[in-house]
Design a protein around this motif. Structure first.
Motif, PDB file in Angstrom:
ATOM      1  N   GLN A 355       0.834  -1.205   0.000  1.00  0.00           N
ATOM      2  CA  GLN A 355       0.000   0.000   0.000  1.00  0.00           C
ATOM      3  C   GLN A 355       0.872   1.259   0.000  1.00  0.00           C
ATOM      4  OE1 GLN A 355      -3.259   0.406  -0.345  1.00  0.00           O
ATOM      5  NE2 GLN A 355      -3.201   2.618  -0.044  1.00  0.00           N
ATOM      6  N   ALA A 358       2.219   1.848  -3.386  1.00  0.00           N
ATOM      7  CA  ALA A 358       1.147   2.325  -4.270  1.00  0.00           C
ATOM      8  C   ALA A 358       0.903   3.818  -4.042  1.00  0.00           C
ATOM      9  CB  ALA A 358      -0.130   1.528  -4.020  1.00  0.00           C
ATOM     10  N   GLU A 359       0.919   4.242  -2.764  1.00  0.00           N
ATOM     11  CA  GLU A 359       0.714   5.654  -2.457  1.00  0.00           C
ATOM     12  C   GLU A 359       1.891   6.501  -2.939  1.00  0.00           C
ATOM     13  OE1 GLU A 359      -0.280   6.106   1.694  1.00  0.00           O
ATOM     14  OE2 GLU A 359      -1.786   4.510   1.612  1.00  0.00           O
ATOM     15  N   THR A 361       3.909   5.902  -5.443  1.00  0.00           N
ATOM     16  CA  THR A 361       3.886   6.048  -6.907  1.00  0.00           C
ATOM     17  C   THR A 361       2.770   6.991  -7.355  1.00  0.00           C
ATOM     18  OG1 THR A 361       2.548   4.017  -7.129  1.00  0.00           O
ATOM     19  CG2 THR A 361       4.946   3.789  -7.317  1.00  0.00           C
ATOM     20  N   THR A 362       1.670   7.014  -6.613  1.00  0.00           N
ATOM     21  CA  THR A 362       0.591   7.955  -6.925  1.00  0.00           C
ATOM     22  C   THR A 362       1.057   9.398  -6.706  1.00  0.00           C
ATOM     23  OG1 THR A 362      -1.082   6.332  -6.282  1.00  0.00           O
ATOM     24  CG2 THR A 362      -1.787   8.623  -6.373  1.00  0.00           C
ATOM     25  N   THR A 393       8.321  -3.334  -7.820  1.00  0.00           N
ATOM     26  CA  THR A 393       7.519  -2.176  -8.214  1.00  0.00           C
ATOM     27  C   THR A 393       8.287  -1.334  -9.232  1.00  0.00           C
ATOM     28  OG1 THR A 393       6.569  -2.189  -5.987  1.00  0.00           O
ATOM     29  CG2 THR A 393       6.126  -0.255  -7.343  1.00  0.00           C
ATOM     30  N   ASP A 412      -8.284  -0.992 -11.264  1.00  0.00           N
ATOM     31  CA  ASP A 412      -7.876  -0.575  -9.912  1.00  0.00           C
ATOM     32  C   ASP A 412      -8.765  -1.196  -8.827  1.00  0.00           C
ATOM     33  OD1 ASP A 412      -9.929   0.998 -11.047  1.00  0.00           O
ATOM     34  OD2 ASP A 412      -9.576   2.632  -9.627  1.00  0.00           O
ATOM     35  N   SER A 447     -11.154  -0.157  -2.685  1.00  0.00           N
ATOM     36  CA  SER A 447     -10.866  -0.261  -4.122  1.00  0.00           C
ATOM     37  C   SER A 447     -11.882  -1.136  -4.835  1.00  0.00           C
ATOM     38  CB  SER A 447      -9.451  -0.804  -4.347  1.00  0.00           C
ATOM     39  OG  SER A 447      -9.384  -2.216  -4.162  1.00  0.00           O
TER      40      SER A 447
END
Length: 622
Positions: A355, A358-359, A361-362, A393, A412, A447
């Motif tokens: 997680q 993911a955050e 990269t966002t 990743t 997503d 999600s």
């Protein structure tokens, strides 16, 4: 076994030396009365033999507890053999040395100083009941040829069994075979759905040429050396119980079942107790590493009976990944359930690590970076925060399909297999604030509401065209901050469970077996191996304290910016919120206690009263 004079003692002794196990000559255990009777030319009757056979049976049982042995005994009748193998039938292998009367009579005449005269040979041949399930060897062969033939027959049995040929099961089979183990593989047969799975799998890989392939449970179990070692790689839940019930009729006392799936630790405890009542050992084992790890070397977390583990340790420790000192990333964790518990927590920590990335990269995308640039930024993070998940990743953001990046084409909606849910439940039951794990879990749940998210986005979406005012280095420091908090929470949960269940878990050793092979391996994990040798609370470690102090300003800035710009970062946000909470000297819980006392008379303790006496107040001012 065989009639007197067939060469049992000679061959048995040679075989024992070849296999490096103890040898016992049954004749040495006759009571004096039997020896005297035979010396006087009288044949023994069944009553004479009974006590002698029971003595040899007890000898065999005692030896099997340690390893194995070779015992030679005439065992001419089936009922004699039944007595000799009583209680250990499935752990006994009979070898029948056969020859003609003339051949053996001649041998006996040349044998000196034996209490049994050759005249009794005829009665032995008359008494002999040929065994149905024995390895028959012609004594015309040389001793060397006989030993070779016996070994060939014995060694047909496999050392280790793997039940279930899914992705992980197949990789573990190849790993075992690559390490020189003789294995048996089983996969169920379902008409027109799963047919000859094990045989077809064996045909695919040269390393499996010596492996045995089965879709019949009885044949699979009987192909294994005893005590049998069977590893289950099937779906967690009821499937495990169904498989156990299917296996039980074919198993023998002291056989060992290893559950290598993501089973709930409470169910592992129940299965351990149930199988113990059946005389079967059960080892609940966490296995991490995915398909590649299972093939090249996973991290393995076994628990249960220590003595039973010692019998499977050579297999598990050989196929496991190796740490930087060459030691296997496999260790006996502790009592029943503990291995699957720490694998559950491993997966919870894994949820958070995924997680967080993911955050991150966002955020990088919001800073204007395309996937190639995101990959390059992540690559630069490796100097300070290297991990397996960071590596993969980095690769993910490089992968293209046609002219576009594949990651941008993926729906997503994040799936899960339940371990994050179990970790959150366990945290609540143990009263441990594993807030990052629950945050990562609930982020996956959110999600999944894709259609509702699209609907609500059209209603509430606030367009914010301004970019985030953060640097990539601040993002890196926020990421590092959150990772330390995540590992604190994960190991805190393990420590609390260890204390409650009296598992006596070694946190440093757990960190060590997580330094390679598993999904959450990282340089931070390597650091924790030594940290846990000094403390069970990593937030008291001087080096980590200094890092948290250094990284906190960046974390506050990144989280604040994301909040202001409507960018969702639940794990990063929770990391700073939890850290503020756990480092707050006087929390707002005093208000909650007053509220509880107001509406429910639950009482409260006072700061100015050291007696720990509960207090209650009538709060109503009317």
């Amino acid at each position: 076994m065989g009639v007197s004079g067939c060469g049992k003692s000679t061959i048995g002794n040679l075989l024992a030396k070849e296999l490096n196990i103890p040898f016992f000559d049954g004749d040495d255990f006759h009571p004096e009365s039997n020896i005297k009777k035979m010396s006087n030319g009288q044949a023994l009757n069944d009553d004479d033999r009974q006590g002698w056979l029971e003595t040899l049976n007890n000898l065999a049982k005692k030896q099997i507890k340690n390893n194995s042995c070779v015992i030679v005994c005439s065992a001419l009748k089936q009922k004699y053999r039944d007595t000799l193998s009583f209680g250990i039938k499935n752990q006994t292998k009979w070898i029948h040395l056969t020859g003609t009367f003339d051949q053996i009579y001649k041998r006996m005449q040349n044998r000196a100083n034996h209490f049994m005269p050759s005249a009794l040979l005829k009665t032995q041949f008359e008494t002999l009941e040929n065994p149905e399930n024995a390895i028959s060897i012609d004594i015309s062969l040389t001793p060397e040829q006989i030993i070779k033939k016996i070994k060939q027959n014995i060694m047909k049995t496999s050392e280790f069994g793997l039940f279930g040929l899914g992705v992980m099961g197949k990789s573990l089979c190849r790993n075992l075979a690559n390490n020189g183990f003789k294995i048996s593989m089983f996969n169920r047969h379902v008409n027109e759905v799963e047919v000859d799975v094990a045989k077809n799998f064996k045909a695919q890989y040269p390393e499996l040429s010596q492996a045995e392939a089965f879709d019949d449970i009885s044949e699979f179990v009987n192909s294994l050396q005893q005590p049998r070692r069977i590893m289950l790689m099937v779906n967690a839940g009821k499937t495990i119980d169904y498989v156990i019930e299917d296996l039980l009729p074919h198993l023998s006392e002291n056989d060992i079942i290893i559950d290598g799936g993501n089973s709930n630790y409470k169910k592992t405890k129940e299965r351990y107790d149930y199988l113990k009542s059946k005389g079967i050992h059960f080892i609940g084992t966490g296995v991490s590493g995915g398909e590649e790890g299972a093939l090249k070397g996973p991290s393995i977390m076994p628990s249960g009976d220590k003595e039973a583990y010692n019998k499977v340790a050579p297999f598990l420790e050989t196929i496991a990944a190796k740490d930087k000192n060459g030691l296997p990333c496999c260790t006996y964790v502790g009592p029943k359930g503990s291995g699957q518990f720490i694998k559950m927590v491993h997966n919870g920590v894994e949820y958070v690590e995924m997680q967080l990335l993911a955050e991150v990269t966002t955020i990088l995308e919001t800073l204007g970076q395309n996937p190639d640039e995101i990959s390059q930024t992540l690559e630069s993070f490796k100097n300070d925060a290297s991990s397996y998940l960071l590596e993969i990743t980095t690769d993910i953001f490089k992968k293209k399909e046609g002219d576009d990046w594949l990651v941008k084409k993926i729906l997503d909606k994040a799936g899960n297999k339940g371990t994050g849910n179990w970790t959150t439940i366990a945290s609540a039951e143990l009263g441990v604030p594993s807030t990052l794990i629950s945050s990562a879990l609930f982020s996956r749940y959110i999600s999944f509401y894709k259609e509702e998210r699209l609907q609500l986005n059209s209603i509430f979406n606030f367009e914010n065209t301004s970019k985030l005012s953060v640097t990539t280095n601040e993002v890196l420091e926020a990421y590092q901050f959150a990772r330390i908090v995540n590992h604190y929470q994960g190991f805190k949960l393990i420590a609390e469970a260890s204390e409650k269940f009296q598992w006596n878990l070694n946190l440093s050793e757990i960190a060590r077996i997580w330094t390679n092979g598993c999904i959450i391996r990282s340089t931070l994990m390597e650091e924790l191996v030594s940290v846990f040798k000094e403390t069970t609370n990593i937030l008291t470690n001087k080096e980590l304290v200094n890092k948290l102090k250094k990284f906190k300003p960046s974390t506050k800035k990144v989280v604040s910016e994301c909040l202001l710009k409507d960018l969702t970062t639940p794990a990063l946000s929770e990391a700073i919120q939890f850290f503020n909470g756990i480092t707050t000297a006087y929390a707002s819980a005093n208000v909650i206690q007053a509220q509880r006392d107001y509406f429910g008379a639950h009482t409260y303790l006072r700061l100015d009263d050291d007696s720990a006496t509960p207090h209650h107040t009538n709060w109503n001012l009317n």
